[in-house]
Design a protein around this motif. Structure first.
Motif, PDB file in Angstrom:
ATOM      1  N   ASP A 147       3.991  99.887  45.863  1.00  0.00           N
ATOM      2  CA  ASP A 147       4.320 101.130  46.197  1.00  0.00           C
ATOM      3  C   ASP A 147       4.929 101.344  47.309  1.00  0.00           C
TER       4      ASP A 147
ATOM      5  N   ARG B 155       8.778 100.845  46.547  1.00  0.00           N
ATOM      6  CA  ARG B 155       9.318 101.696  45.844  1.00  0.00           C
ATOM      7  C   ARG B 155       9.828 103.024  46.701  1.00  0.00           C
ATOM      8  N   ALA B 156       8.764 103.304  47.565  1.00  0.00           N
ATOM      9  CA  ALA B 156       8.968 104.340  48.280  1.00  0.00           C
ATOM     10  C   ALA B 156      10.063 104.225  49.223  1.00  0.00           C
TER      11      ALA B 156
ATOM     12  N   ALA C 294      13.569 104.201  47.716  1.00  0.00           N
ATOM     13  CA  ALA C 294      14.116 105.524  47.198  1.00  0.00           C
ATOM     14  C   ALA C 294      14.479 106.330  48.286  1.00  0.00           C
TER      15      ALA C 294
ATOM     16  N   GLN D 167       1.324 111.952  49.429  1.00  0.00           N
ATOM     17  CA  GLN D 167       2.544 111.664  48.518  1.00  0.00           C
ATOM     18  C   GLN D 167       3.806 111.848  49.492  1.00  0.00           C
TER      19      GLN D 167
ATOM     20  N   GLN E  54       7.363 113.045  50.053  1.00  0.00           N
ATOM     21  CA  GLN E  54       8.317 113.623  49.148  1.00  0.00           C
ATOM     22  C   GLN E  54       9.748 113.273  49.918  1.00  0.00           C
TER      23      GLN E  54
ATOM     24  N   GLN F 261      13.856 114.703  45.312  1.00  0.00           N
ATOM     25  CA  GLN F 261      13.564 115.493  44.370  1.00  0.00           C
ATOM     26  C   GLN F 261      12.073 114.482  43.748  1.00  0.00           C
ATOM     27  N   GLN F 262      12.120 113.471  44.619  1.00  0.00           N
ATOM     28  CA  GLN F 262      10.573 112.628  44.145  1.00  0.00           C
ATOM     29  C   GLN F 262       9.447 112.453  44.827  1.00  0.00           C
ATOM     30  N   SER F 263       8.403 112.525  44.218  1.00  0.00           N
ATOM     31  CA  SER F 263       7.231 112.607  44.968  1.00  0.00           C
ATOM     32  C   SER F 263       6.622 111.014  44.769  1.00  0.00           C
ATOM     33  N   LEU F 264       6.431 110.333  45.855  1.00  0.00           N
ATOM     34  CA  LEU F 264       6.032 109.049  45.894  1.00  0.00           C
ATOM     35  C   LEU F 264       4.580 108.620  46.376  1.00  0.00           C
TER      36      LEU F 264
END
Length: 252
Positions: A8, A11-12, A15, A183, A185, A188-191
């Motif tokens: 996780d 990935r965050a 991004a 989360q 932000q 446009q993504q919320s990870l």
């Protein structure tokens, strides 16, 4: 083997890499203050290891100030590692802290672990393992410089909240009480992401178990970068050395 929590985080950070400079600029006062503390405690000609290098901009600034060229960066996020290589030109190894046994280099005069890198590790067992590897990579007389988020930061959380936290932690300490999940932000993504807020005593215990000596402890105000000797007036900054070897020999 990469855990779900590590996956996780990767990935965050992958991004976030294109927006990381913009994101970190929000905390410039704090980050600049910590960078200056590090710069003031290093010397030209040393060998430097940086764990959790991000996009490399802070490492580049610190190394450039002293003209350091023997520098190794460690950053698990592939996107961040690519930015770090581009920014610094240094070797960047894609490893987590508890995988530092796979890093061939050793004998570093200084090791930096900045902006709550330890707070993104799963638990105290991973943190202790990482500290063990950092100690193993440190040359005699060398210094580890790190900062972590402070659960007992009264300037951030309020005097009475911290009074209650300190009382509860003194009566029945629970490591999990410092865990936070949120989360992130990013565009446009919320990870999903997570972190840990440490108490001063918690860090002291980890260092003692790892066989590391606290040569210096300061706090840094997260809002304006003001430095204090109180453990309750900001995030925690430490200079560490090998236990039993006296104070770390670098400046400070």
């Amino acid at each position: 083997m990469v855990t779900q929590a590590q996956s996780d985080q990767l990935r965050a950070y992958d991004a976030m890499a294109p927006l990381y400079a913009q994101y970190s600029s929000r905390y410039r006062n704090y980050l600049d203050a910590v960078d200056q503390l590090v710069i003031d405690r290093l010397e030209p000609g040393i060998r430097l290891l940086d764990l959790g290098s991000g996009d490399g901009r802070r490492l580049h600034r610190i190394a450039a100030h002293h003209g350091l060229t023997d520098v190794v960066a460690v950053e698990p996020s592939s996107a961040m590692a690519a930015l770090c290589r581009q920014t610094t030109g240094f070797a960047v190894h894609q490893l987590f802290g508890d995988e530092l046994d796979r890093l061939p280099q050793t004998g570093f005069d200084a090791i930096t672990v900045l902006w709550n890198v330890f707070g993104h590790m799963a638990d105290s067992s991973v943190r202790l393992k990482t500290l063990g590897w950092l100690k193993a990579k440190l040359a005699p007389g060398g210094a580890i410089l790190l900062d972590v988020n402070n659960r007992h930061n009264r300037l951030a959380y309020g005097r009475w909240n911290i009074f209650r936290r300190r009382l509860l932690d003194a009566l029945a300490f629970d490591e999990k009480r410092g865990d936070v999940h949120y989360q992130w932000q990013i565009g446009q993504q919320s990870l999903p992401s997570s972190g840990h807020l440490f108490t001063p005593a918690e860090m002291a215990g980890l260092f003692q178990r790892a066989g590391l000596h606290v040569a210096e402890r300061l706090s840094v105000n997260y809002a304006n970068g003001a430095v204090s000797s109180s453990p309750f007036d900001g995030q925690l900054f430490f200079r560490l050395g090998h236990a039993g070897s006296g104070p770390a020999v670098l400046r400070g």
